[in-house]
Structure formats: structure tokens, C-alpha cells
Design a protein around this motif. Structure first.
Motif, PDB file in Angstrom:
ATOM      1  N   ASP A 164     -40.420  -1.208   4.785  1.00 12.74           N
ATOM      2  CA  ASP A 164     -39.157  -2.020   5.525  1.00 12.74           C
ATOM      3  C   ASP A 164     -39.700  -3.138   6.277  1.00 12.74           C
ATOM      4  OD1 ASP A 164     -36.904  -0.232   4.886  1.00 12.74           O
ATOM      5  OD2 ASP A 164     -37.749   1.386   6.444  1.00 12.74           O
ATOM      6  N   ILE A 165     -39.347  -4.440   6.100  1.00  9.37           N
ATOM      7  CA  ILE A 165     -39.936  -5.538   6.855  1.00  9.37           C
ATOM      8  C   ILE A 165     -39.676  -5.508   8.258  1.00  9.37           C
ATOM      9  CG2 ILE A 165     -39.819  -7.734   7.038  1.00  9.37           C
ATOM     10  CD1 ILE A 165     -38.977  -8.215   4.092  1.00  9.37           C
ATOM     11  N   VAL A 166     -40.621  -5.399   9.035  1.00  8.49           N
ATOM     12  CA  VAL A 166     -40.385  -5.469  10.639  1.00  8.49           C
ATOM     13  C   VAL A 166     -40.072  -6.990  10.829  1.00  8.49           C
ATOM     14  CG1 VAL A 166     -41.683  -5.193  12.633  1.00  8.49           C
ATOM     15  CG2 VAL A 166     -42.195  -3.795  10.721  1.00  8.49           C
ATOM     16  N   PRO A 167     -38.791  -7.026  11.569  1.00  8.56           N
ATOM     17  CA  PRO A 167     -38.338  -8.170  11.956  1.00  8.56           C
ATOM     18  C   PRO A 167     -39.260  -9.133  12.958  1.00  8.56           C
ATOM     19  CG  PRO A 167     -36.379  -6.900  11.935  1.00  8.56           C
ATOM     20  CD  PRO A 167     -37.580  -6.258  11.661  1.00  8.56           C
ATOM     21  N   ARG A 168     -39.599 -10.258  13.250  1.00 10.41           N
ATOM     22  CA  ARG A 168     -40.382 -10.915  14.185  1.00 10.41           C
ATOM     23  C   ARG A 168     -40.087 -10.345  15.560  1.00 10.41           C
ATOM     24  NH1 ARG A 168     -39.738 -14.165  10.196  1.00 10.41           N
ATOM     25  NH2 ARG A 168     -41.497 -15.001   8.970  1.00 10.41           N
ATOM     26  N   HIS A 169     -38.816 -10.194  15.755  1.00  9.45           N
ATOM     27  CA  HIS A 169     -38.466  -9.885  17.179  1.00  9.45           C
ATOM     28  C   HIS A 169     -38.777  -8.311  17.554  1.00  9.45           C
ATOM     29  CE1 HIS A 169     -34.779  -8.785  15.142  1.00  9.45           C
ATOM     30  NE2 HIS A 169     -34.530  -8.128  16.168  1.00  9.45           N
ATOM     31  N   LEU A 170     -38.896  -7.528  16.508  1.00 12.58           N
ATOM     32  CA  LEU A 170     -39.353  -6.140  16.890  1.00 12.58           C
ATOM     33  C   LEU A 170     -40.640  -5.779  16.519  1.00 12.58           C
ATOM     34  CD1 LEU A 170     -36.366  -4.412  14.758  1.00 12.58           C
ATOM     35  CD2 LEU A 170     -36.601  -4.894  17.444  1.00 12.58           C
ATOM     36  N   ARG A 171     -41.449  -6.697  16.312  1.00 12.04           N
ATOM     37  CA  ARG A 171     -42.892  -6.274  15.947  1.00 12.04           C
ATOM     38  C   ARG A 171     -43.637  -5.907  17.259  1.00 12.04           C
ATOM     39  NH1 ARG A 171     -45.374 -11.309  12.354  1.00 12.04           N
ATOM     40  NH2 ARG A 171     -43.977 -11.167  10.636  1.00 12.04           N
ATOM     41  N   ALA A 172     -43.349  -6.517  18.510  1.00  8.40           N
ATOM     42  CA  ALA A 172     -43.953  -5.979  19.621  1.00  8.40           C
ATOM     43  C   ALA A 172     -43.631  -4.518  20.273  1.00  8.40           C
ATOM     44  CB  ALA A 172     -43.342  -7.068  21.062  1.00  8.40           C
ATOM     45  N   THR A 173     -42.629  -3.986  19.559  1.00 14.54           N
ATOM     46  CA  THR A 173     -41.850  -2.664  19.993  1.00 14.54           C
ATOM     47  C   THR A 173     -42.218  -1.470  18.863  1.00 14.54           C
ATOM     48  OG1 THR A 173     -39.649  -3.089  19.545  1.00 14.54           O
ATOM     49  CG2 THR A 173     -40.447  -3.473  21.735  1.00 14.54           C
ATOM     50  N   THR A 174     -42.807  -2.180  17.680  1.00 10.88           N
ATOM     51  CA  THR A 174     -42.758  -1.189  16.516  1.00 10.88           C
ATOM     52  C   THR A 174     -44.178  -0.667  16.650  1.00 10.88           C
ATOM     53  OG1 THR A 174     -41.451  -2.715  14.977  1.00 10.88           O
ATOM     54  CG2 THR A 174     -43.050  -1.455  13.978  1.00 10.88           C
ATOM     55  N   VAL A 175     -44.044   0.759  16.408  1.00 11.26           N
ATOM     56  CA  VAL A 175     -45.158   1.815  16.473  1.00 11.26           C
ATOM     57  C   VAL A 175     -45.336   2.290  14.945  1.00 11.26           C
ATOM     58  CG1 VAL A 175     -46.168   3.689  17.496  1.00 11.26           C
ATOM     59  CG2 VAL A 175     -44.752   2.365  18.987  1.00 11.26           C
ATOM     60  N   VAL A 176     -46.504   2.031  14.559  1.00  8.93           N
ATOM     61  CA  VAL A 176     -47.043   2.895  13.327  1.00  8.93           C
ATOM     62  C   VAL A 176     -47.298   4.037  13.262  1.00  8.93           C
ATOM     63  CG1 VAL A 176     -48.183   2.024  11.009  1.00  8.93           C
ATOM     64  CG2 VAL A 176     -47.259   0.210  12.487  1.00  8.93           C
ATOM     65  N   GLU A 177     -47.035   5.087  12.925  1.00 10.99           N
ATOM     66  CA  GLU A 177     -47.309   6.325  12.909  1.00 10.99           C
ATOM     67  C   GLU A 177     -48.424   6.560  11.677  1.00 10.99           C
ATOM     68  OE1 GLU A 177     -46.230   8.593  15.325  1.00 10.99           O
ATOM     69  OE2 GLU A 177     -44.823   7.034  16.025  1.00 10.99           O
ATOM     70  N   ALA A 178     -49.206   7.848  12.245  1.00 12.82           N
ATOM     71  CA  ALA A 178     -50.244   8.089  11.280  1.00 12.82           C
ATOM     72  C   ALA A 178     -49.486   8.521   9.943  1.00 12.82           C
ATOM     73  CB  ALA A 178     -51.051   9.294  11.773  1.00 12.82           C
ATOM     74  N   GLY A 179     -50.052   8.131   8.907  1.00 17.14           N
ATOM     75  CA  GLY A 179     -49.577   8.334   7.539  1.00 17.14           C
ATOM     76  C   GLY A 179     -48.652   7.395   6.797  1.00 17.14           C
ATOM     77  N   ALA A 180     -48.216   6.326   7.674  1.00 18.47           N
ATOM     78  CA  ALA A 180     -47.475   5.257   7.456  1.00 18.47           C
ATOM     79  C   ALA A 180     -48.181   4.134   6.665  1.00 18.47           C
ATOM     80  CB  ALA A 180     -46.908   4.626   8.450  1.00 18.47           C
ATOM     81  N   THR A 181     -47.559   3.140   5.722  1.00 18.24           N
ATOM     82  CA  THR A 181     -48.243   2.448   5.138  1.00 18.24           C
ATOM     83  C   THR A 181     -47.570   0.796   5.573  1.00 18.24           C
ATOM     84  OG1 THR A 181     -48.406   3.768   2.955  1.00 18.24           O
ATOM     85  CG2 THR A 181     -48.316   1.562   2.607  1.00 18.24           C
ATOM     86  N   ILE A 182     -48.563   0.070   5.806  1.00 16.86           N
ATOM     87  CA  ILE A 182     -48.319  -1.242   6.123  1.00 16.86           C
ATOM     88  C   ILE A 182     -48.743  -1.970   5.019  1.00 16.86           C
ATOM     89  CG2 ILE A 182     -48.712  -3.377   7.574  1.00 16.86           C
ATOM     90  CD1 ILE A 182     -49.620  -1.304   9.749  1.00 16.86           C
ATOM     91  N   THR A 183     -47.527  -3.037   4.436  1.00 14.64           N
ATOM     92  CA  THR A 183     -47.756  -3.725   3.422  1.00 14.64           C
ATOM     93  C   THR A 183     -47.748  -5.163   3.886  1.00 14.64           C
ATOM     94  OG1 THR A 183     -46.647  -2.266   1.902  1.00 14.64           O
ATOM     95  CG2 THR A 183     -46.938  -4.632   1.041  1.00 14.64           C
ATOM     96  N   VAL A 184     -48.462  -5.955   3.568  1.00 16.60           N
ATOM     97  CA  VAL A 184     -48.843  -7.344   4.148  1.00 16.60           C
ATOM     98  C   VAL A 184     -48.282  -8.597   3.034  1.00 16.60           C
ATOM     99  CG1 VAL A 184     -50.268  -9.100   5.011  1.00 16.60           C
ATOM    100  CG2 VAL A 184     -50.784  -6.751   5.615  1.00 16.60           C
ATOM    101  N   MET A 185     -47.220  -9.199   3.368  1.00 13.75           N
ATOM    102  CA  MET A 185     -46.683  -9.890   2.333  1.00 13.75           C
ATOM    103  C   MET A 185     -46.767 -11.586   2.806  1.00 13.75           C
ATOM    104  SD  MET A 185     -43.156  -7.914   1.925  1.00 13.75           S
ATOM    105  CE  MET A 185     -42.331  -9.367   1.145  1.00 13.75           C
ATOM    106  N   PRO A 186     -47.461 -12.268   2.156  1.00 15.38           N
ATOM    107  CA  PRO A 186     -47.912 -13.525   2.562  1.00 15.38           C
ATOM    108  C   PRO A 186     -46.535 -14.439   2.530  1.00 15.38           C
ATOM    109  CG  PRO A 186     -48.577 -13.248   0.268  1.00 15.38           C
ATOM    110  CD  PRO A 186     -48.021 -11.911   0.895  1.00 15.38           C
ATOM    111  N   PRO A 187     -46.607 -15.515   3.064  1.00  7.11           N
ATOM    112  CA  PRO A 187     -45.618 -16.478   2.927  1.00  7.11           C
ATOM    113  C   PRO A 187     -45.242 -17.062   1.439  1.00  7.11           C
ATOM    114  CG  PRO A 187     -47.066 -17.644   3.974  1.00  7.11           C
ATOM    115  CD  PRO A 187     -47.702 -15.979   3.825  1.00  7.11           C
ATOM    116  N   MET A 188     -44.253 -17.278   1.203  1.00  2.00           N
ATOM    117  CA  MET A 188     -43.882 -17.690  -0.251  1.00  2.00           C
ATOM    118  C   MET A 188     -43.164 -19.155  -0.164  1.00  2.00           C
ATOM    119  SD  MET A 188     -42.619 -14.405  -2.040  1.00  2.00           S
ATOM    120  CE  MET A 188     -42.724 -15.070  -3.659  1.00  2.00           C
ATOM    121  N   ALA A 189     -43.729 -20.066  -1.009  1.00  6.12           N
ATOM    122  CA  ALA A 189     -42.953 -21.392  -0.851  1.00  6.12           C
ATOM    123  C   ALA A 189     -42.258 -21.403  -2.146  1.00  6.12           C
ATOM    124  CB  ALA A 189     -44.210 -22.596  -1.385  1.00  6.12           C
ATOM    125  N   GLY A 190     -41.138 -22.383  -2.185  1.00  8.73           N
ATOM    126  CA  GLY A 190     -40.280 -22.511  -2.976  1.00  8.73           C
ATOM    127  C   GLY A 190     -39.170 -23.494  -2.769  1.00  8.73           C
TER     128      GLY A 190
END
Length: 88
Positions: free
Chosen positions: A61-87
Motif C-alpha cells: 500500500d502506497i503511503v501518502p505523503r501526508h501520512l508518512r510522519a504518522t505511519t508506523v512499520v511493524e516487524a515483519g512488514a515489507t517496504i517497497t521503494v518506488m522511484p519517481p517515473m517520468a512520462g
């Protein structure tokens, strides 16, 4: 531990999966950057905060920018980093 997946185009030696401690999303990203400084410029800005133009997904689930400060990542979770895309 939290699994962090990077885009293959960013990685050195083809390694795309890393681990970091759990906690607030920004702290997890900062800890990852400290442990793997070759990727610091990819995820943190000059202010040492996560880049706003890079998307971070927690368990597909993409974490919206306005929720990043309050998002807690629990043990066992997966973070996928997605680079910006041009087009157009």
C-alpha cells in the motif's frame, strides 16, 4: 525486522532486498540510509528527511505523503521503494 525492497536499477551487485529495524516510517528509512550509505542519496534529501518524490509502500500500500510522519512499520512488514517515473 522490516524487509526493504529497492528497484533493481538502483542496486549494487544486484542485491535488492535489505533489512532494517521496525518503527516510524521515516526512522526506518533513516536507519536504512545509515546502514547502507551508498543508497542515502536515493532515499534522503539534504535535510536528512525521506525524499518527497520517492514513494514508499508498506505491504503493497502506497503511503501518502501526508501520512508518512504518522505511519508506523511493524516487524515483519515489507517496504517497497518506488522511484519517481517520468512520462507524458
Amino acid at each position: 525486522m522490516v524487509k526493504i525492497i529497492l528497484p533493481a536499477g538502483w542496486t549494487e551487485g544486484r542485491r535488492t532486498v535489505f533489512e532494517s529495524a521496525d518503527g516510524p516510517l521515516s526512522d526506518v528509512i533513516k536507519a536504512f540510509a545509515a546502514a547502507y550509505p551508498a543508497y542515502r542519496h536515493r532515499v534522503l534529501g539534504p535535510d536528512d528527511e525521506p525524499l518527497t518524490y520517492v514513494n514508499f509502500c508498506v505491504d503493497d500500500d502506497i503511503v501518502p505523503r501526508h501520512l508518512r510522519a504518522t505511519t508506523v512499520v511493524e516487524a515483519g512488514a515489507t517496504i517497497t521503494v518506488m522511484p519517481p517515473m517520468a512520462g507524458g
